[in-house]
Motif scaffolding. Structure first.
Motif, short mmCIF file in Angstrom:
data_model
loop_
_atom_site.label_atom_id
_atom_site.label_comp_id
_atom_site.label_asym_id
_atom_site.label_seq_id
_atom_site.Cartn_x
_atom_site.Cartn_y
_atom_site.Cartn_z
N HIS A 1 0.81 -1.22 0.00
CA HIS A 1 0.00 0.00 0.00
C HIS A 1 0.85 1.28 0.00
CE1 HIS A 1 -3.63 2.31 1.20
NE2 HIS A 1 -2.77 3.04 1.88
N HIS B 1 1.08 4.30 -2.87
CA HIS B 1 0.86 5.75 -2.71
C HIS B 1 1.89 6.51 -3.55
CE1 HIS B 1 -2.37 6.72 0.04
NE2 HIS B 1 -1.97 5.83 0.93
N SER C 1 0.77 9.41 5.45
CA SER C 1 -0.58 8.83 5.48
C SER C 1 -1.08 8.81 6.92
CB SER C 1 -0.56 7.43 4.87
OG SER C 1 0.14 6.56 5.73
N ASP D 1 -6.70 7.12 0.18
CA ASP D 1 -6.69 5.75 -0.33
C ASP D 1 -7.58 5.55 -1.56
OD1 ASP D 1 -4.91 5.21 1.60
OD2 ASP D 1 -6.32 4.17 2.94
N MET E 1 -4.07 3.62 -7.52
CA MET E 1 -2.64 3.50 -7.20
C MET E 1 -2.24 2.02 -7.06
SD MET E 1 -2.60 4.85 -3.26
CE MET E 1 -2.97 3.73 -1.87
ZN ZN Z 1 -3.07 5.05 2.41
#
Ligand code: ZN
Ligand code: KG4
Length: 342
Positions: free
Chosen positions: A111, A115, A142, A309, A313
């Motif tokens: 994740h 980003h 984040s 989020d 991506m």
């Molecule tokens: Zn995130």
């Protein structure tokens, strides 16, 4: 031949699916979860249940908006971690079953790396195509992470600085909670701060060595200030909300930019990007633009839709791995923490 990647993101409280045709974004559907609002934060068990309800309609909508059928997909990319295990499990299981049923490869995505790779998503509407050149520096901010990352390649990233306690997003969220504002606190503080005076209060800013960050001292200083003033005047928060938000926002942004500048000086890299939910912050974006101009940086600030989020991506990170035949097995399990596994 065109490559179609379906991306699936379910690491926290947003269920998202997106379709890319090569690097071009065809759709990006996100279902938020209102259910957490009254608890002032994400409740993991409620999040995973909501993901279960959302995942099929969200994927369905993403395919429809992309104007393709599932049989045209080349691969399914999914967030394997980090995040809430129960939430990740929904996306991971769904991705595995879909890939198995369609007989196409699975791609696992980290994740946090996703980003960063959001900067490579191509939008039909973009008038000019600008992407970072390798190696570049990325400040990832984040809800759970604050990292300075040296990006040598899509699959060669090194963390050269990070928070030793709270993340910047967490500092925003906690400040909002102290002021009795809803979760997520970042956007609310950002909005309130616009009408406040950042110099009205002095908050302590802990000094950390090297390229690491620390936000917990700042949060405590904010908490004590509010607590002490409330003793003198019960309406203190109501009267000074905007100034408090402005002081907090100013401190966080300045602390972030100080280390980003140090990272650029230390590495000699002037190709600089930001990523993650906090990169939506209006003060961070404007101050960074000024700083980048004064230091002659080649700067990359993500479009708002790719700050928080999203599955676009994930599909983008998946596309890079797909090109290298870097596929995951049906035995892939989610992980809660970490940067390197995927
Ligand atoms: Zn995130
Ligand atoms: O990247 P993200 O959507 O989720 C994680 O991977 O954690 O980041 C969420 C974080 C939250 O802490 C939220 O308060 C913060 O991003 N955030 C902001 C803004 N918009 C979202 N923080 C400051 N200013 C904003 N405008």
């Amino acid at each position: 031949m065109a490559i179609y990647i379906l991306g699936i993101e379910s690491s926290c409280d947003d269920t998202s699916a997106a379709v890319l045709c090569d690097d071009l974004l065809l759709s990006n559907t996100i279902a938020g979860q209102e259910v957490h609002r009254r608890f002032g934060g994400v409740v993991p068990e409620l999040a995973s249940r909501a993901h279960q309800q959302n995942i099929i309609p969200v994927v369905d909508t993403a395919l429809k908006e992309a104007n393709i059928t599932k049989n045209q997909l080349s691969a399914v990319a999914f967030t394997r971690g980090p995040g809430l295990l129960g939430s990740l499990l929904v996306g991971v299981s769904f991705a595995k079953s879909l890939a198995l049923a369609l007989g196409i490869p699975l791609v696992e995505v980290n994740h946090l790396k996703a980003h960063i790779l959001a900067h490579f998503i191509r939008l039909e509407t973009a008038d000019s195509r600008r992407v970072p050149r390798f190696p570049f520096l990325c400040l990832t901010v984040s809800g759970g992470h604050t990292q300075l990352v040296l990006v040598r390649d899509p699959d060669d990233m090194e963390i050269i600085g990070q928070t030793i306690d709270d993340a910047a997003g967490e500092a925003f969220d906690k400040a909002a909670k102290i002021l009795g504002l809803p979760y997520p606190g970042g956007p609310v503080i950002d909005r309130l701060a616009t009408n406040g005076n950042p110099k009205a209060f002095t908050l302590s800013r802990p000094v950390t060595s090297g390229l690491d960050f620390s936000f917990s001292g700042l949060k405590t200083s904010f908490l004590y200030l509010v607590r002490d003033e409330l003793r003198k005047d019960p309406d203190f928060i109501e009267k000074r909300k905007a100034d408090l938000a402005a002081a907090m926002r100013e401190s966080i942004v300045e602390m972030l930019l100080l280390k980003l500048q140090a990272a650029s000086e230390r590495t000699g890299i002037r190709e600089v990007a930001i990523a993650g939910g906090v990169s939506a912050n209006s003060l961070l974006r404007s101050r960074l633009t000024e700083l980048g101009r004064s230091l002659d940086w080649n700067l990359f600030i993500p479009p708002f839709e790719f700050t928080t989020d999203n599955a676009a991506m994930i599909a983008m990170a998946g596309y890079f791995k797909y090109l290298k035949n870097d596929f995951a097995g049906q035995d892939a399990v989610p992980y809660a923490r970490g940067f390197h596994p995927a």
